[in-house]
Design an enzyme around this catalytic site. Sequence first.
Site, PDB file in Angstrom:
ATOM      1  N   TRP A 143      93.563  30.617 -11.821  1.00 36.67           N
ATOM      2  CA  TRP A 143      93.878  29.864 -10.602  1.00 36.67           C
ATOM      3  C   TRP A 143      94.191  28.411 -10.891  1.00 36.67           C
ATOM      4  CZ3 TRP A 143      95.895  32.181  -6.761  1.00 36.67           C
ATOM      5  CH2 TRP A 143      95.581  33.515  -6.529  1.00 36.67           C
TER       6      TRP A 143
ATOM      7  N   ASP B 140      89.364  23.047  -5.879  1.00 35.80           N
ATOM      8  CA  ASP B 140      89.661  24.326  -5.243  1.00 35.80           C
ATOM      9  C   ASP B 140      88.358  25.129  -5.272  1.00 35.80           C
ATOM     10  OD1 ASP B 140      90.407  26.862  -4.529  1.00 35.80           O
ATOM     11  OD2 ASP B 140      91.874  27.144  -6.132  1.00 35.80           O
TER      12      ASP B 140
ATOM     13  N   LYS C  71      86.987  34.896   1.479  1.00 36.27           N
ATOM     14  CA  LYS C  71      85.992  35.411   0.522  1.00 36.27           C
ATOM     15  C   LYS C  71      84.571  35.219   1.076  1.00 36.27           C
ATOM     16  CE  LYS C  71      89.307  34.156  -2.965  1.00 36.27           C
ATOM     17  NZ  LYS C  71      89.806  35.441  -3.438  1.00 36.27           N
TER      18      LYS C  71
END
Length: 366
Positions: free
Chosen positions: A109, A178, A202
């Site tokens: 990511w 993030d 999530k």
Amino acid sequence: MACTFSEQAERYSFAAGPAQLPREVLSQIHEELPDWQGSGFSLLEQPFTSTAYKQLMSDTEQDLRALAAIPANYRVLFLQGGASAQFGLLPLNLLQPGQSADYLESGHWACKAITEARRHGPVSVVASGAADGFTALPAVETWQLDPDAGYCHLTSNETGNGLQLRDFPQLSVPLVADMTSDFLTRPVPVERFGLIYASAQKNIGVAGLCLVIVRDDLLRPPSAGLPAAFSYAVQAEQQSRFNTPPTFALYVAALMLRWIAANGGLTAMAASCRKKSQRLYACLDHSELYRCRQREEDRSTVNVCFELREPALLPLLLTEAERAGLHHLAGHAAVGSLRASLYNAMPLAGVERLVAFLQQFEREHG
Ligand SMILES: Cc1ncc(COP(=O)(O)O)c(C=O)c1O
């Protein structure tokens, strides 16, 4: 006849996202959906400009501030576009002319964030875990930081690689993180950050909502080329109502925040994630069939990535797991192998079931 949520309780989703929701939250959505707050309309039909919906937004912000201890000089934004949109929006919103941004290259990511940021501004990589195949995080002492950078970006939890930063450094430039896969799974010192962002699907509900928590002094009028809907300053000025916010996802986030608070808040979530992941790592570390290659100190408490010493057994394992009610255990497409995501809504009972299944599979096929 359709089964009720409690009848489905024996099935567990280990998906990295969108993830399993708590049964109580699903039931509440089910009950409230046809007629929200006695309005005669469902939540899906509420204008975001109505007094009731504005109240929901403001209550949700207050609940989030209380839960995550967000200081008063930070703004909370409810945006669309997901974390992937923020990858490009960060340089467009935060970099001043002539500035570059620092990035820690910690896994899949972070690489995505870097690639997208480079399309909009100069980027410097402060350290990379690529040489180790992203199985360990580079120690903070090795980061080559630029004291003049516009910001320094971290990925707090690498969802696909199973790595998680335990601590966050105190830097002279704004720290940007993030936190898509571990926000609200542990307390974090928000005051150490310039900006935190996290997609909701999530730990905070369903897809469509991205939370951005940004310090006041980083809000600047939008530069040329930045659409106003994606300007943090414009959205902050208009309480995230410059355009239609993701109304349903925000409502689910409101329910999730209450569920987290009712279940002990972030300290309890952290203890639960630790306990669940330790149970699974212990099983993997004592096995002859499974292997976890992540360095112990950097292992994620929410995404446990592991592999089979006999890779040919993977399709069989996944099929038998599904048959046993243990779903979505395949690793990230870019990484492969196996991954169990143990977000807030995953009960310890789900992990116990997974451990029993893995041990049984090893006895039969190991
Ligand atoms: C750490 C991390 N960042 C960013 C993303 C991308 O989020 P979205 O699909 O909401 O853009 C994900 C998705 O899994 C992620 O795990």
